[in-house]
Each structure stands twice: as structure tokens, then as C-alpha cells.
Design a protein around this motif. Structure first.
Motif: not given
Length: 184
Positions: A83-89, A110-114, A156-166
């Protein structure tokens, strides 16, 4: 849609993972009969049964926490680096995590959003115990959440990890997220 063939693997009384009990349990507890099928046409595998989310996330039974698991936190760190490589600063009005568990990933951004929105049924009854006003916690399933009412701002940044199986219907969830992204 093709009909399932006979199960390739039968898993009677398969123990459910990540369900813990405070006291010793006698008899059957936390198991389900499960069957694995293989499509001879396309080669994909499929489980026969989708377990009810209410059973898996019953109050007080689901104790798995990302921050307490070395393998889960390492997987989250790997995703975080991506994510950090993708969104950079880059900076976002809202960062939303579907399946945020104990906020391990969301807190690391935290450093990437309001504003930060975490959605996870394990947060039920803890939504108002969190003191950071920049975080909104939703202790429910994503399917029951009207995210478009919660997001304020355009970036907006919307993310999800390891949830599809749920999820009982992952395709519908992905469509909802994409539809929301198209509106912004």
C-alpha cells in the motif's frame, strides 16, 4: 452454473478455526460438516457449505487478533508495504478498511489520512469505547453497512485483506465497493 459433483474430500466434524471458549467444552462444539468439490471441467475447487457469519462471529467467541498473531501481523505488514509503495506520500479524506479486526492495518496508515473507518463484526459493542475522534468503528458486517453515508470527502482509500473467505457473497461485496468508488 454447473452442478457440484460428488465431493472429492469429506470433512465431517471439521473444527472451526479462531473460535475460542473460556471454559472446557464437553461434546461437540465449533465443528461443521464440510465437503470439498473439484470441477472436472475447469479445475476449480469449491467448498460445499457456507457457514453462517453469525455463528463464526458470535459475541465473545471470535478471539483472533491480528496484532497478537506473528503470521497475521507479518501478512498485514507485507500488505502495508505494498500500500505504501502504491500510494507513496498520497493523503486521503477517508481510509476505510473492511474487516479491520483490531485496527492493526488502519492504525498504521494514520499519516496518510484525515478520517478512518473500520468495519468488522468483532468490534460490536466496542464502537464507542475508542477515543480517537478521527476513527469511526462499525461493529457489524459490511453487508449491513451503508458506507456511502459514512464517507465524507472525495479522495478515499478503501482496503481489505484476508476477508473474501469470510463473505457469503464476495462478488456482491466487490461490486458494492466498486460502485462506491465510481461515485467518488
Amino acid at each position: 452454473q454447473r452442478k457440484l459433483t460428488s465431493p472429492l474430500i469429506r470433512l465431517p466434524d471439521l473444527p472451526l478455526t479462531e473460535i475460542c471458549f473460556k471454559e472446557a467444552v464437553t461434546g461437540k462444539a465449533g465443528t461443521a460438516d464440510q465437503y470439498f468439490h473439484l470441477c472436472l471441467y475447469c479445475g476449480h475447487g469449491q467448498l460445499e457449505r457456507i457457514l453462517d457469519q453469525e455463528i463464526l462471529y458470535a459475541k465473545g467467541h471470535y478471539h483472533f487478533r491480528t496484532s497478537l498473531s506473528p503470521t497475521a501481523s507479518q501478512a498485514a505488514d507485507y500488505f502495508l508495504n505494498f500500500i505504501r509503495k502504491t500510494i507513496q506520500k498520497d493523503w486521503f479524506d477517508n481510509i476505510v478498511e473492511v474487516g479491520c479486526n483490531d485496527l492493526y492495518l488502519l492504525d498504521s496508515l494514520r499519516a496518510h489520512g484525515r478520517r478512518f473507518i473500520g468495519i468488522d463484526p468483532v468490534l460490536k459493542e466496542m464502537e464507542f469505547n475508542f477515543e480517537d475522534k478521527n476513527f469511526e468503528l462499525i461493529g457489524d458486517f459490511f453487508e449491513n453497512t451503508n458506507l456511502s453515508e459514512k464517507i465524507k470527502g472525495k479522495k478515499n482509500l478503501i482496503l481489505s485483506s484476508h476477508t473474501l473467505e469470510h463473505l457469503p457473497d464476495p462478488a456482491a461485496t466487490i461490486k458494492r465497493l466498486l460502485d462506491l468508488a465510481d461515485q467518488r
